[in-house]
Design an enzyme around this catalytic site. Structure first.
Site, PDB file in Angstrom:
ATOM      1  N   LYS B  79      24.732  54.951  23.069  1.00 19.51           N
ATOM      2  CA  LYS B  79      25.282  56.191  23.812  1.00 19.51           C
ATOM      3  C   LYS B  79      24.156  57.526  23.211  1.00 19.51           C
ATOM      4  CE  LYS B  79      29.495  59.300  23.604  1.00 19.51           C
ATOM      5  NZ  LYS B  79      30.640  59.194  22.847  1.00 19.51           N
ATOM      6  N   SER B 154      34.626  59.933  26.163  1.00 14.27           N
ATOM      7  CA  SER B 154      33.088  60.322  26.403  1.00 14.27           C
ATOM      8  C   SER B 154      32.267  59.520  26.538  1.00 14.27           C
ATOM      9  CB  SER B 154      32.874  61.611  25.439  1.00 14.27           C
ATOM     10  OG  SER B 154      32.832  60.674  24.206  1.00 14.27           O
ATOM     11  N   SER B 178      37.192  58.036  22.443  1.00 17.15           N
ATOM     12  CA  SER B 178      35.970  58.179  23.241  1.00 17.15           C
ATOM     13  C   SER B 178      35.358  56.726  23.458  1.00 17.15           C
ATOM     14  CB  SER B 178      35.153  59.201  22.675  1.00 17.15           C
ATOM     15  OG  SER B 178      35.395  60.502  23.326  1.00 17.15           O
TER      16      SER B 178
END
Lengths: 95, 492
Positions: B79, B154, B178
């Site tokens: 990420k 997210s 997330s």
């Protein structure tokens, strides 16, 4: 709680943000809707409840106070938008 | 060999036994990225050259018969809020769109030490603020099961990349769901570890008392292996707990016998999609069949979790994001006359609207006159939420719930309504407030074939028990083996 235009201006200042008129209006209506929902918390009885700022109890994690080399200056300055003489460069701050 | 049906551990085993080379596996995934990511947009950066170089180096070690960990030579993606030395780490934001960190995150260092090949950086909501990956400065990621729909967020890029065969596994981060919610939306497995288990050194801070890095994979066994690599004490994170890496050796006997699982009745109320409810209750039946004991109970203070979460997360964010000032790194406005103007203009031009909204909400709840009514009240609610969990875990080994109240929604459907977006976090945020671990695994599909996720929540440091239950569930179901298809064949 209602957020008015005056409070929006104050929050802009606290947040170091400059919003356009459109953004201000949108922020005001969004924050008011969110706060309406958040205000639900008022009904929760929290008398004598200790605020919990962290999930676990912490003890200080001390280490020896030894002088050690820190990150290299050039490395830290590498991402600076502007630099001069090994320092970050900013607009003039004193007359 | 069809890599798209293999887990990361299976690929690792083939590499170790030299039936596959790390280089050919890496090439295979880079090829998949080239084919699929035009549609999916899971990656913000692909490191083709670097990855192939890493793969060659690891292959040399394998060819020399060095003793390497199970995932050595297997590629992974990270990420984009997890720092990678000298490699762009943009956090889904214009603010950091040119930022190359001078160091790697502890989790990345540990993955690389274990022989991981880093394929690239994955798209996310700006500064991890959002549940749909639509707030990214680099455009939305599409759901591999239906490209009209969001992948969740997210960590939307992290989940979509695994679902679209663009990485065998990935790292995400979880501040209020997330990792788990995108896993649910994309039909993959993930773990939000106990707070303090994985070092936050090198994770770009959103809400420091809630943030945790965790794994996303094709099944829970992969996730456990990744977590055993990235967890463990790190002196560079002050909140890292002084414990060894998590040991999952007791987690794979395939049994759920005598596990006590509590189902919070009040989680199954208005707002929960009928198909989701059905799939999760059927999952409870599976657990019953394989020997677990299921109990219904009331988990108190559920309705206060979202208000408390948004107060605390935004307060911490407003403080953490004050570092972006256009001086040291990141975006700098060209239109500034004086220093104050430089701060304000750089931040106003560099941040997107969701980030601005949360900073302002955080500034509000921390400001004098409102601190007691909001911030302090939020922290008191947090104490009560944690107490509710503590009491539940005196009776049950774990709690079973939906991961999210719905399946993936349409791109654009919720983006103009922040409150509606926040309400999707109902089952996930309280876990972060209490600092406890949870896993999400696929447990079914809705009428339109969109994946549904099941959440198992445990007490602090009970990851091995959660994984044991999730592993037994996956041995007895095949939801996690179903593959997304929508990204194939060049849809928009």
């Amino acid at each position: 709680m209602k957020i008015d235009t005056e409070l929006i201006s104050y929050l802009e200042e606290l947040s170091r943000l400059k919003l356009s008129e459109d953004e201000k209006n949108k922020a005001q209506s969004d924050l008011n809707r969110i706060l309406d929902y958040i205000d639900k918390l008022a009904e929760l009885d929290t008398a004598d409840i200790e605020p919990l700022s962290h999930p676990f109890e912490f003890t200080n994690n001390f280490r020896e106070d030894e002088a050690k080399p820190s990150a290299d200056r050039e490395l830290i300055l590498k991402n600076a938008p502007e630099k001069k003489d090994g320092c970050f460069k900013v607009p003039k701050t004193v007359e | 060999m069809d890599l798209s049906t293999m887990t990361a551990l299976e690929i690792g085993k083939e590499i170790k036994q030299r039936r596959l080379s790390s280089v050919e596996v890496t090439k295979n995934f880079i090829e998949n990225i080239k084919n699929n990511d035009k549609t999916i947009n899971a990656y913000t950066l692909v490191l083709e050259e670097n990855a192939l170089k890493q793969a060659e180096q690891i292959q040399k070690k394998i060819d020399n018969s060095e003793d390497l960990p199970p995932l050595a030579g297997v590629p992974a993606a990270v990420k984009d809020n997890i720092c990678t030395k000298d490699i762009l780490t943009c956090c889904g934001s214009k603010m950091l769109s040119n930022f190359k960190p001078p160091y790697s995150a502890s989790a990345v260092e540990r993955l690389e030490q274990a022989g991981a090949v880093i394929l690239g950086k994955l798209n996310m909501d700006e500064f991890a603020m959002g549940g749909s990956t639509e707030t990214s400065y680099f455009g939305p990621t599409k759901n591999p099961w239906d490209t009209q729909k969001v992948p969740g967020g997210s960590s939307g890029g992290s989940a979509a990349a695994v679902a679209a065969d663009e990485a065998p596994y990935s790292l995400g981060s979880d501040t209020g769901g997330s990792i788990r919610q995108p896993c649910s939306f994309c039909g993959v497995s993930g773990i939000k570890p106990t707070y303090g288990s994985v070092s936050r050194y090198g994770l770009v801070a959103f809400a420091s008392s809630l943030d945790q890095i965790g794994p996303i994979g094709r099944d829970i066994k992969d996730c456990a292996e990744i977590l055993s690599v990235i967890s463990g004490h790190d002196f560079r994170d002050f909140t890292s707990v002084n414990r060894p890496a998590i040991d999952f050796s007791s987690s794979f006997d395939g049994s759920a016998k005598s596990l006590k699982i509590g189902i919070p009745k009040n989680y199954f109320s208005a707002g929960l999609d009928k198909d989701v409810e059905k799939a999760v209750l059927e999952a409870a039946e599976v657990f019953k069949k394989i020997g677990a004991q299921i109990y219904e109970f009331e988990l108190p203070t559920v309705e206060y979790a979202i208000p408390a979460y948004y107060i605390i997360a935004c307060a911490e964010a407003s403080s953490n994001l004050s570092r972006y000032d256009g001086v040291k790194y990141g975006y700098r406005s060209k239109n500034a006359e004086n220093i104050l103007d430089l701060f304000c203009s750089s931040r106003s031009e560099g941040f997107g609207m969701e980030v601005k909204r949360r900073i302002m909400l955080g500034s509000f709840v921390l400001s004098s006159g409102y601190y007691d009514a909001y911030y302090k009240k939020g922290l008191q609610a947090r104490a009560l939420i944690k107490k509710g969990f503590d009491e539940a875990f005196e009776k049950y080994d774990m709690i079973l719930s939906p991961t999210a109240p719905t399946v993936a929604f349409k791109i654009g459907e919720n983006i103009s309504d922040p409150l509606k977006m926040y309400l999707g976090d109902i089952y996930t945020v309280s876990v972060n407030l209490a600092g406890i671990p949870a896993v999400s695994v696929p447990c079914g599909f809705d009428k339109e074939g969109m994946p549904i996720g099941l959440q198992l929540i445990g007490k602090a440091f009970s990851e091995p028990v959660l994984v044991k239950a999730a592993y037994a569930f996956q041995l007895n179901t095949d939801f996690h083996k179903k593959k997304a298809q929508a990204f194939k064949g060049g849809e928009q």
